[in-house]
Design an enzyme around this catalytic site. Structure first.
Site, PDB file in Angstrom:
ATOM      1  N   ASP A  67     -10.249 -13.821 -53.339  1.00 60.81           N
ATOM      2  CA  ASP A  67      -9.141 -14.318 -54.192  1.00 60.81           C
ATOM      3  C   ASP A  67      -9.146 -14.007 -55.646  1.00 60.81           C
ATOM      4  O   ASP A  67     -10.469 -13.557 -56.156  1.00 60.81           O
ATOM      5  CB  ASP A  67      -9.019 -15.830 -53.978  1.00 60.81           C
ATOM      6  CG  ASP A  67      -7.852 -16.615 -54.829  1.00 60.81           C
ATOM      7  OD1 ASP A  67      -6.949 -15.910 -55.075  1.00 60.81           O
ATOM      8  OD2 ASP A  67      -8.184 -17.912 -54.940  1.00 60.81           O
ATOM      9  N   CYS A  69      -5.428 -14.538 -50.200  1.00 59.17           N
ATOM     10  CA  CYS A  69      -4.384 -15.398 -50.378  1.00 59.17           C
ATOM     11  C   CYS A  69      -3.127 -15.023 -51.091  1.00 59.17           C
ATOM     12  O   CYS A  69      -2.056 -15.596 -50.780  1.00 59.17           O
ATOM     13  CB  CYS A  69      -4.699 -16.746 -50.820  1.00 59.17           C
ATOM     14  SG  CYS A  69      -5.446 -16.617 -52.515  1.00 59.17           S
ATOM     15  N   GLN A 116      -2.788 -23.181 -47.316  1.00 59.15           N
ATOM     16  CA  GLN A 116      -3.384 -21.810 -47.098  1.00 59.15           C
ATOM     17  C   GLN A 116      -4.492 -21.769 -46.429  1.00 59.15           C
ATOM     18  O   GLN A 116      -4.812 -20.791 -45.563  1.00 59.15           O
ATOM     19  CB  GLN A 116      -3.996 -21.468 -48.650  1.00 59.15           C
ATOM     20  CG  GLN A 116      -4.222 -20.042 -48.701  1.00 59.15           C
ATOM     21  CD  GLN A 116      -3.232 -19.175 -48.699  1.00 59.15           C
ATOM     22  OE1 GLN A 116      -2.406 -19.222 -49.438  1.00 59.15           O
ATOM     23  NE2 GLN A 116      -3.509 -18.075 -47.764  1.00 59.15           N
ATOM     24  N   HIS A 129      -6.511 -26.302 -51.635  1.00 61.72           N
ATOM     25  CA  HIS A 129      -5.216 -25.412 -51.323  1.00 61.72           C
ATOM     26  C   HIS A 129      -5.063 -25.472 -49.591  1.00 61.72           C
ATOM     27  O   HIS A 129      -5.236 -24.482 -48.988  1.00 61.72           O
ATOM     28  CB  HIS A 129      -5.334 -24.060 -51.674  1.00 61.72           C
ATOM     29  CG  HIS A 129      -3.849 -23.277 -51.684  1.00 61.72           C
ATOM     30  ND1 HIS A 129      -2.823 -24.058 -51.310  1.00 61.72           N
ATOM     31  CD2 HIS A 129      -3.622 -22.182 -52.100  1.00 61.72           C
ATOM     32  CE1 HIS A 129      -1.638 -23.225 -51.292  1.00 61.72           C
ATOM     33  NE2 HIS A 129      -2.248 -22.255 -51.911  1.00 61.72           N
ATOM     34  N   ARG A 184       2.642 -29.010 -56.026  1.00 61.86           N
ATOM     35  CA  ARG A 184       1.573 -28.205 -56.439  1.00 61.86           C
ATOM     36  C   ARG A 184       1.329 -28.546 -57.960  1.00 61.86           C
ATOM     37  O   ARG A 184       2.110 -28.654 -58.963  1.00 61.86           O
ATOM     38  CB  ARG A 184       2.303 -26.664 -56.649  1.00 61.86           C
ATOM     39  CG  ARG A 184       1.378 -25.607 -57.457  1.00 61.86           C
ATOM     40  CD  ARG A 184       1.447 -24.336 -57.179  1.00 61.86           C
ATOM     41  NE  ARG A 184       1.143 -23.842 -55.908  1.00 61.86           N
ATOM     42  CZ  ARG A 184       0.933 -22.532 -55.550  1.00 61.86           C
ATOM     43  NH1 ARG A 184       1.312 -21.688 -56.599  1.00 61.86           N
ATOM     44  NH2 ARG A 184       0.549 -22.228 -54.425  1.00 61.86           N
ATOM     45  N   ARG A 229       2.008 -18.631 -43.441  1.00 64.81           N
ATOM     46  CA  ARG A 229       2.142 -19.591 -44.194  1.00 64.81           C
ATOM     47  C   ARG A 229       3.457 -20.147 -43.528  1.00 64.81           C
ATOM     48  O   ARG A 229       3.482 -21.658 -43.605  1.00 64.81           O
ATOM     49  CB  ARG A 229       2.213 -19.330 -45.773  1.00 64.81           C
ATOM     50  CG  ARG A 229       1.003 -18.929 -46.463  1.00 64.81           C
ATOM     51  CD  ARG A 229       0.213 -20.070 -46.550  1.00 64.81           C
ATOM     52  NE  ARG A 229       0.728 -21.088 -47.360  1.00 64.81           N
ATOM     53  CZ  ARG A 229       0.686 -21.294 -48.617  1.00 64.81           C
ATOM     54  NH1 ARG A 229       0.310 -20.063 -49.366  1.00 64.81           N
ATOM     55  NH2 ARG A 229       1.207 -22.138 -49.311  1.00 64.81           N
TER      56      ARG A 229
HETATM   57  N1   CP Z   1      -1.014 -17.982 -52.009  1.00 70.63           N
HETATM   58  C1   CP Z   1      -0.205 -18.803 -52.409  1.00 70.63           C
HETATM   59  O1   CP Z   1      -0.098 -20.005 -52.588  1.00 70.63           O
HETATM   60  O2   CP Z   1       1.026 -18.019 -53.364  1.00 70.63           O
HETATM   61  P1   CP Z   1       1.614 -18.606 -54.411  1.00 70.63           P
HETATM   62  O3   CP Z   1       0.939 -18.882 -55.416  1.00 70.63           O
HETATM   63  O4   CP Z   1       2.645 -17.494 -54.568  1.00 70.63           O
HETATM   64  O5   CP Z   1       2.589 -19.746 -53.806  1.00 70.63           O
HETATM   65  N1  NVA Z   2      -7.019 -19.573 -56.976  1.00 73.20           N
HETATM   66  C1  NVA Z   2      -5.703 -19.135 -57.072  1.00 73.20           C
HETATM   67  C2  NVA Z   2      -4.897 -19.277 -55.911  1.00 73.20           C
HETATM   68  C3  NVA Z   2      -3.432 -19.032 -56.050  1.00 73.20           C
HETATM   69  C4  NVA Z   2      -2.668 -19.396 -54.823  1.00 73.20           C
HETATM   70  C5  NVA Z   2      -5.001 -20.019 -58.186  1.00 73.20           C
HETATM   71  O1  NVA Z   2      -5.167 -21.225 -58.365  1.00 73.20           O
HETATM   72  O2  NVA Z   2      -4.326 -19.532 -59.008  1.00 73.20           O
END
Ligand code: CP
Ligand code: NVA
Length: 318
Positions: free
Chosen positions: A236, A276, A145, A142, A115, A304
């Protein structure tokens, strides 16, 4: 047990973005997800050997609850290990290059999930890695997701459905939903103010993919019109990780695009709702919807783990 499973051989060495997988590969991953889930529920012990002796490294430059825990528990359930590597702990955070990080970690690990705040960094990691790299969220995509979300949609509505995305349609989750939805052939309606609409460069690609899959892409800045006929309404956060400086402006511009029970009624379809997570209840989605009878939000979070187990098995054994 491996013999009895249909493990897809993916063409791609890495999953860095949604378009790394074809429609057929995604459907094969969903089939494996079903098999793994069924076997795990039936006989927890037997499913514990598939990835025995294998280790997933999980690099995090940003916070995570679901991605971290679902990958880690998924590896444990398959008999493998997972190591949580935050950039505060590893030398990457002190300036060691992504190239060297990849070269060295490849010698210990069987796969890397990352990430990152930058898609470019993930691409560099993959280019220098001898083991599969999985994108666990960047500034642009993502994919895990979105893959999971269409698995969840398909379980409830099948392979064709009208899926509305409302809110910040320029963020990572929206972009991945657009690509994966286009590959799979869903009818997508993106509802957002113009300044937060799906960026043009992605829109062009999405429309091209739709021509192959038979899906459709429409967009509007009129929330009430956009939701009409949608079978799913997905949202989101308005302020993604790293965008905190823009928080006030975004909240002001996106406020008319909040998912409320009144807006759901305008769909006239009794739509499913999705998010998400993490959510800002009271901003992009109103708290009254927590108990809504077609809330798929927590099911998405659970899925997930199931879908990522199929990804891990395919990438390490396929
Ligand atoms: N939806 C998602 O990726 O959640 P986290 O940021 O908690 O990993
Ligand atoms: N769009 C959000 C998704 C988190 C899972 C972010 O990037 O913070």
């Amino acid at each position: 047990m491996k013999q009895s499973l249909h493990i897809p051989s993916l063409k791609t060495a890495h999953i860095l973005k949604d378009t790394d997988l074809s429609r057929q590969e995604i459907l094969s991953l969903y089939q494996l997800t079903n098999e793994l889930r069924r076997q795990f529920m039936k006989d927890r012990q037997r499913s514990l050997s598939l990835l025995e002796g294998r280790t997933l490294g999980m690099i995090f430059e940003k916070n995570s609850t679901r991605t971290r825990v679902s990958f880690q528990v998924g590896m444990y359930q398959l008999g493998g290990n997972a190591i949580h590597l935050t950039t505060n702990d590893i030398q990457l955070g002190r300036g060691e290059s992504m190239e060297d990080t990849a070269r060295v970690l490849s010698r210990y690990l069987d796969a890397i999930m990352i990430r990152s705040n930058s898609q470019e960094k993930v691409d560099v990691l993959a280019a220098n890695s001898q083991v599969p790299v999985i994108n666990g969220l960047t500034d642009i995509y993502h994919p895990c997701q979105a893959l999971t979300d269409y698995y969840t949609v398909a379980e409830h509505l099948g392979p064709r459905a009208r899926v509305g995305y409302i809110g910040d349609a320029a963020n990572n989750v929206a972009i991945s939903l657009a690509y994966s939805g286009a590959i799979l052939g869903y009818d997508l309606v993106f509802i957002s103010p113009q300044e937060y609409s799906l960026p043009e460069v992605h829109k062009k690609e999405v429309v091209k993919l739709m021509q192959v899959s038979g899906g459709t892409f429409t967009e509007t800045d009129n929330a009430a019109k956009g939701v009409l006929g949608c079978q799913v309404l997905y949202t989101d956060v308005w302020v993604s990780m790293g965008m905190e400086k823009e928080a006030e402006l975004r909240k002001k511009k996106l406020e008319p695009f909040s998912l409320t029970s009144i807006l759901l009624q305008k769909a006239e379809t009794h739509p499913y709702i999705m998010h998400c997570l993490p959510a800002k209840w009271g901003e992009e989605i109103q708290p009254e919807l927590q108990d809504y009878d077609r809330n798929l939000i927590y099911e998405q979070a659970e899925n997930r783990m199931h879908v990522q187990k199929a990804i891990l098995v395919s990438m390490m054994l396929g």
